[in-house]
Write an enzyme that holds these catalytic residues in place. Structure first.
Site, PDB file in Angstrom:
ATOM      1  N   GLY A 187       0.753  -1.240   0.000  1.00  0.00           N
ATOM      2  CA  GLY A 187       0.000   0.000   0.000  1.00  0.00           C
ATOM      3  C   GLY A 187       0.786   1.293   0.000  1.00  0.00           C
ATOM      4  O   GLY A 187       0.187   2.380   0.043  1.00  0.00           O
ATOM      5  N   ASP A 188       2.124   1.232  -0.068  1.00  0.00           N
ATOM      6  CA  ASP A 188       2.888   2.483  -0.046  1.00  0.00           C
ATOM      7  C   ASP A 188       4.246   2.329  -0.726  1.00  0.00           C
ATOM      8  O   ASP A 188       5.296   2.620  -0.139  1.00  0.00           O
ATOM      9  CB  ASP A 188       3.072   2.963   1.401  1.00  0.00           C
ATOM     10  CG  ASP A 188       3.461   4.436   1.492  1.00  0.00           C
ATOM     11  OD1 ASP A 188       3.337   5.157   0.488  1.00  0.00           O
ATOM     12  OD2 ASP A 188       3.878   4.867   2.589  1.00  0.00           O
ATOM     13  N   PHE A 189       4.211   1.901  -1.977  1.00  0.00           N
ATOM     14  CA  PHE A 189       5.440   1.717  -2.746  1.00  0.00           C
ATOM     15  C   PHE A 189       5.961   3.077  -3.211  1.00  0.00           C
ATOM     16  O   PHE A 189       5.795   3.466  -4.367  1.00  0.00           O
ATOM     17  CB  PHE A 189       5.186   0.813  -3.953  1.00  0.00           C
ATOM     18  CG  PHE A 189       5.645  -0.601  -3.750  1.00  0.00           C
ATOM     19  CD1 PHE A 189       6.845  -1.040  -4.278  1.00  0.00           C
ATOM     20  CD2 PHE A 189       4.888  -1.491  -3.007  1.00  0.00           C
ATOM     21  CE1 PHE A 189       7.271  -2.350  -4.094  1.00  0.00           C
ATOM     22  CE2 PHE A 189       5.304  -2.799  -2.804  1.00  0.00           C
ATOM     23  CZ  PHE A 189       6.497  -3.232  -3.350  1.00  0.00           C
ATOM     24  N   ASN A 190       6.594   3.815  -2.308  1.00  0.00           N
ATOM     25  CA  ASN A 190       7.161   5.107  -2.698  1.00  0.00           C
ATOM     26  C   ASN A 190       8.679   5.070  -2.630  1.00  0.00           C
ATOM     27  O   ASN A 190       9.284   4.143  -2.069  1.00  0.00           O
ATOM     28  CB  ASN A 190       6.582   6.245  -1.845  1.00  0.00           C
ATOM     29  CG  ASN A 190       7.072   6.231  -0.422  1.00  0.00           C
ATOM     30  OD1 ASN A 190       8.263   6.346  -0.145  1.00  0.00           O
ATOM     31  ND2 ASN A 190       6.138   6.099   0.519  1.00  0.00           N
ATOM     32  N   ASN A 220      10.542   4.328   0.615  1.00  0.00           N
ATOM     33  CA  ASN A 220      10.364   3.019   1.246  1.00  0.00           C
ATOM     34  C   ASN A 220      11.072   1.896   0.510  1.00  0.00           C
ATOM     35  O   ASN A 220      11.184   0.791   1.050  1.00  0.00           O
ATOM     36  CB  ASN A 220       8.872   2.673   1.333  1.00  0.00           C
ATOM     37  CG  ASN A 220       8.142   3.504   2.352  1.00  0.00           C
ATOM     38  OD1 ASN A 220       8.745   4.054   3.277  1.00  0.00           O
ATOM     39  ND2 ASN A 220       6.826   3.616   2.191  1.00  0.00           N
TER      40      ASN A 220
END
Length: 249
Positions: A149-152, A155
Protein backbone atom coordinates in the site's frame (compact mmCIF):
# COMPACT_ATOMS: atom_id res chain seq x y z
CA UNK A 1 2.21 -9.84 7.20
CA UNK A 2 5.90 -8.98 7.29
CA UNK A 3 6.72 -12.46 8.54
CA UNK A 4 4.78 -13.93 5.62
CA UNK A 5 6.71 -11.75 3.16
CA UNK A 6 10.03 -12.70 4.76
CA UNK A 7 9.10 -16.37 4.72
CA UNK A 8 8.52 -16.20 0.97
CA UNK A 9 12.16 -15.21 0.44
CA UNK A 10 11.61 -11.46 -0.05
CA UNK A 11 13.94 -9.33 2.14
CA UNK A 12 11.91 -7.75 4.90
CA UNK A 13 12.74 -6.15 8.24
CA UNK A 14 11.88 -8.72 10.91
CA UNK A 15 10.82 -7.83 14.42
CA UNK A 16 13.43 -8.68 17.07
CA UNK A 17 11.68 -10.39 20.02
CA UNK A 18 12.05 -8.96 23.51
CA UNK A 19 13.95 -10.90 26.17
CA UNK A 20 10.62 -12.34 27.28
CA UNK A 21 9.82 -13.49 23.74
CA UNK A 22 7.19 -10.87 22.85
CA UNK A 23 7.17 -8.98 19.55
CA UNK A 24 6.70 -5.62 21.23
CA UNK A 25 6.65 -3.98 24.63
CA UNK A 26 4.80 -1.06 26.16
CA UNK A 27 6.75 1.75 27.78
CA UNK A 28 5.44 4.61 29.90
CA UNK A 29 7.49 7.61 28.79
CA UNK A 30 7.56 11.29 29.58
CA UNK A 31 5.69 13.24 26.90
CA UNK A 32 7.99 14.81 24.33
CA UNK A 33 8.45 18.52 24.90
CA UNK A 34 7.01 18.42 28.41
CA UNK A 35 9.09 20.85 30.47
CA UNK A 36 6.78 21.70 33.36
CA UNK A 37 5.20 19.41 35.97
CA UNK A 38 1.41 19.28 36.36
CA UNK A 39 -0.50 20.45 39.44
CA UNK A 40 0.68 17.40 41.41
CA UNK A 41 4.30 18.17 40.67
CA UNK A 42 4.59 15.24 38.23
CA UNK A 43 5.53 15.31 34.58
CA UNK A 44 2.92 13.89 32.21
CA UNK A 45 3.57 10.51 30.68
CA UNK A 46 2.00 8.42 27.93
CA UNK A 47 2.17 4.75 27.01
CA UNK A 48 3.98 3.82 23.78
CA UNK A 49 4.26 0.54 21.91
CA UNK A 50 7.90 -0.13 21.02
CA UNK A 51 9.23 -2.62 18.48
CA UNK A 52 12.78 -3.25 17.32
CA UNK A 53 13.39 -4.24 13.70
CA UNK A 54 16.39 -5.85 12.07
CA UNK A 55 18.50 -3.57 9.88
CA UNK A 56 18.37 -4.15 6.12
CA UNK A 57 21.39 -2.77 4.21
CA UNK A 58 20.88 -0.60 1.15
CA UNK A 59 20.03 2.88 -0.05
CA UNK A 60 16.57 4.32 -0.56
CA UNK A 61 15.53 4.59 -4.18
CA UNK A 62 15.23 8.38 -4.16
CA UNK A 63 18.99 8.66 -3.52
CA UNK A 64 20.00 7.10 -6.87
CA UNK A 65 19.21 8.03 -10.50
CA UNK A 66 15.94 6.52 -11.68
CA UNK A 67 16.11 4.29 -14.76
CA UNK A 68 13.55 2.32 -16.75
CA UNK A 69 15.12 -0.83 -15.34
CA UNK A 70 14.61 0.28 -11.76
CA UNK A 71 10.97 1.14 -12.53
CA UNK A 72 10.49 -2.33 -13.97
CA UNK A 73 12.10 -3.90 -10.89
CA UNK A 74 9.84 -1.88 -8.59
CA UNK A 75 6.85 -3.33 -10.42
CA UNK A 76 8.26 -6.85 -10.19
CA UNK A 77 8.71 -6.54 -6.42
CA UNK A 78 5.20 -5.14 -5.95
CA UNK A 79 3.68 -7.94 -8.02
CA UNK A 80 5.74 -10.56 -6.26
CA UNK A 81 4.66 -9.38 -2.81
CA UNK A 82 0.98 -9.28 -3.81
CA UNK A 83 1.23 -12.78 -5.25
CA UNK A 84 3.03 -14.19 -2.21
CA UNK A 85 0.38 -12.68 0.09
CA UNK A 86 -2.54 -14.30 -1.72
CA UNK A 87 -4.48 -16.35 0.79
CA UNK A 88 -3.17 -14.28 3.70
CA UNK A 89 -5.67 -12.32 5.78
CA UNK A 90 -5.80 -10.67 9.18
CA UNK A 91 -8.32 -8.53 11.04
CA UNK A 92 -5.81 -5.67 11.10
CA UNK A 93 -6.03 -5.39 7.31
CA UNK A 94 -9.70 -4.40 7.42
CA UNK A 95 -11.71 -1.39 8.52
CA UNK A 96 -8.85 1.06 8.97
CA UNK A 97 -9.62 4.70 8.18
CA UNK A 98 -6.12 5.44 6.86
CA UNK A 99 -6.28 8.69 4.91
CA UNK A 100 -3.62 7.39 2.50
CA UNK A 101 -5.68 4.35 1.51
CA UNK A 102 -7.07 4.96 -1.97
CA UNK A 103 -10.52 3.76 -0.95
CA UNK A 104 -10.54 6.71 1.47
CA UNK A 105 -9.77 9.27 -1.23
CA UNK A 106 -13.00 11.27 -0.54
CA UNK A 107 -11.60 12.15 2.90
CA UNK A 108 -9.33 14.73 1.29
CA UNK A 109 -12.38 16.75 0.20
CA UNK A 110 -12.29 18.24 3.67
CA UNK A 111 -8.70 19.34 3.12
CA UNK A 112 -9.03 21.03 -0.27
CA UNK A 113 -8.90 24.46 1.37
CA UNK A 114 -5.22 23.73 2.08
CA UNK A 115 -4.47 23.84 -1.67
CA UNK A 116 -3.78 27.44 -2.71
CA UNK A 117 -4.20 27.16 -6.46
CA UNK A 118 -7.81 27.30 -7.71
CA UNK A 119 -6.99 25.17 -10.74
CA UNK A 120 -5.38 22.47 -8.61
CA UNK A 121 -8.38 22.38 -6.28
CA UNK A 122 -10.78 21.94 -9.19
CA UNK A 123 -8.59 19.26 -10.74
CA UNK A 124 -8.46 17.28 -7.49
CA UNK A 125 -12.22 17.65 -7.02
CA UNK A 126 -12.82 16.29 -10.53
CA UNK A 127 -10.43 13.37 -9.90
CA UNK A 128 -12.27 12.46 -6.70
CA UNK A 129 -15.67 12.49 -8.37
CA UNK A 130 -14.45 10.40 -11.31
CA UNK A 131 -12.70 7.96 -8.96
CA UNK A 132 -15.86 7.55 -6.90
CA UNK A 133 -17.95 6.77 -9.97
CA UNK A 134 -15.53 4.53 -11.86
CA UNK A 135 -13.69 2.79 -9.00
CA UNK A 136 -15.18 3.15 -5.52
CA UNK A 137 -18.71 2.23 -6.59
CA UNK A 138 -17.33 -1.02 -8.07
CA UNK A 139 -14.71 -2.09 -5.50
CA UNK A 140 -16.18 -5.56 -5.02
CA UNK A 141 -15.72 -6.27 -8.73
CA UNK A 142 -11.91 -6.01 -8.61
CA UNK A 143 -9.30 -8.57 -7.53
CA UNK A 144 -8.33 -7.87 -3.94
CA UNK A 145 -5.88 -9.12 -1.36
CA UNK A 146 -3.33 -8.06 1.20
CA UNK A 147 -1.13 -5.29 -0.24
CA UNK A 148 1.77 -3.20 1.01
CA UNK A 149 0.00 0.00 0.00
CA UNK A 150 2.89 2.48 -0.05
CA UNK A 151 5.44 1.72 -2.75
CA UNK A 152 7.16 5.11 -2.70
CA UNK A 153 10.75 6.14 -3.34
CA UNK A 154 11.48 6.55 0.37
CA UNK A 155 10.36 3.02 1.25
CA UNK A 156 12.11 1.11 -1.54
CA UNK A 157 15.66 -0.10 -0.91
CA UNK A 158 18.25 -0.63 -3.62
CA UNK A 159 21.64 -2.34 -3.56
CA UNK A 160 24.47 -2.66 -6.06
CA UNK A 161 23.38 -4.61 -9.14
CA UNK A 162 25.11 -7.77 -10.28
CA UNK A 163 27.52 -7.59 -13.21
CA UNK A 164 25.10 -9.58 -15.38
CA UNK A 165 22.08 -7.32 -14.66
CA UNK A 166 19.86 -7.50 -17.78
CA UNK A 167 19.15 -3.76 -17.55
CA UNK A 168 22.84 -2.84 -17.12
CA UNK A 169 21.79 -0.77 -14.12
CA UNK A 170 24.09 0.22 -11.29
CA UNK A 171 21.41 -0.73 -8.75
CA UNK A 172 18.88 -3.45 -8.09
CA UNK A 173 15.65 -3.19 -6.08
CA UNK A 174 16.19 -5.26 -2.96
CA UNK A 175 13.43 -4.63 -0.39
CA UNK A 176 10.43 -2.55 0.67
CA UNK A 177 10.13 -0.96 4.10
CA UNK A 178 7.26 0.54 6.14
CA UNK A 179 4.17 -1.67 6.14
CA UNK A 180 2.09 0.87 8.08
CA UNK A 181 -0.31 1.51 5.18
CA UNK A 182 -1.06 -2.12 4.36
CA UNK A 183 -4.60 -3.28 3.86
CA UNK A 184 -6.89 -5.75 2.15
CA UNK A 185 -7.49 -3.75 -1.01
CA UNK A 186 -7.66 -4.04 -4.82
CA UNK A 187 -4.39 -4.97 -6.50
CA UNK A 188 -4.83 -2.06 -8.90
CA UNK A 189 -4.22 0.24 -5.91
CA UNK A 190 -0.83 -1.36 -5.27
CA UNK A 191 0.48 -0.96 -8.79
CA UNK A 192 -1.12 2.48 -9.28
CA UNK A 193 0.60 3.80 -6.16
CA UNK A 194 3.97 2.54 -7.38
CA UNK A 195 3.31 3.99 -10.85
CA UNK A 196 2.38 7.37 -9.37
CA UNK A 197 5.51 7.68 -7.26
CA UNK A 198 7.85 6.59 -10.04
CA UNK A 199 6.20 9.14 -12.36
CA UNK A 200 6.72 11.88 -9.75
CA UNK A 201 10.35 10.83 -9.20
CA UNK A 202 11.18 10.61 -12.90
CA UNK A 203 13.49 13.58 -13.52
CA UNK A 204 15.44 11.74 -16.22
CA UNK A 205 12.73 9.30 -17.36
CA UNK A 206 9.45 10.56 -18.90
CA UNK A 207 6.62 10.06 -16.35
CA UNK A 208 4.53 7.86 -18.64
CA UNK A 209 7.59 5.76 -19.47
CA UNK A 210 8.38 5.29 -15.78
CA UNK A 211 4.80 4.26 -15.02
CA UNK A 212 4.70 1.92 -18.00
CA UNK A 213 7.79 0.05 -16.89
CA UNK A 214 6.36 -0.34 -13.38
CA UNK A 215 3.21 -1.89 -14.85
CA UNK A 216 5.19 -4.14 -17.17
CA UNK A 217 7.20 -5.45 -14.23
CA UNK A 218 4.12 -5.95 -12.07
CA UNK A 219 2.31 -7.97 -14.73
CA UNK A 220 5.16 -10.51 -14.83
CA UNK A 221 4.15 -11.53 -11.29
CA UNK A 222 0.44 -10.73 -10.93
CA UNK A 223 -2.23 -10.58 -13.60
CA UNK A 224 -4.76 -7.76 -14.00
CA UNK A 225 -7.84 -7.78 -16.20
CA UNK A 226 -8.19 -5.42 -19.16
CA UNK A 227 -10.78 -3.46 -17.20
CA UNK A 228 -8.45 -3.10 -14.22
CA UNK A 229 -5.62 -1.91 -16.45
CA UNK A 230 -7.97 0.62 -18.03
CA UNK A 231 -8.70 2.06 -14.57
CA UNK A 232 -5.04 2.51 -13.61
CA UNK A 233 -4.89 6.04 -15.01
CA UNK A 234 -7.58 7.39 -12.69
CA UNK A 235 -6.05 5.43 -9.78
CA UNK A 236 -2.67 7.04 -10.46
CA UNK A 237 -4.35 10.46 -10.58
CA UNK A 238 -6.05 9.64 -7.27
CA UNK A 239 -2.72 8.92 -5.56
CA UNK A 240 -1.12 12.07 -6.97
CA UNK A 241 -4.12 14.03 -5.69
CA UNK A 242 -3.63 12.58 -2.22
CA UNK A 243 0.03 13.59 -2.28
CA UNK A 244 -0.82 17.10 -3.42
CA UNK A 245 -3.54 17.72 -0.84
CA UNK A 246 -2.12 15.91 2.20
CA UNK A 247 1.30 17.33 1.44
CA UNK A 248 -0.15 20.85 1.53
CA UNK A 249 -0.95 20.60 5.24
Amino acid sequence: MMSRVYGSGIPCARVVPTLSGHLYLTLNLEDEGCKNPDSTGQYTHSSYVVRLFEFIPGKILQSVPLTPGLCYKVGVLAGRIDTELKGFDHSGLHGNQVIWHLDNLPLILGLLHMVDDDGDRKMVHDVIKTFQTRVLEHLSEFQQGAIHGDFNEGNILVTEAADDDRWRDDHDVSAILDYAHNGYLPYIFEVAIAMAYMAILSDNVPPQTASGYVLAGYLTKNDLSDREIDLLKICVCARISQSLVIGSQ
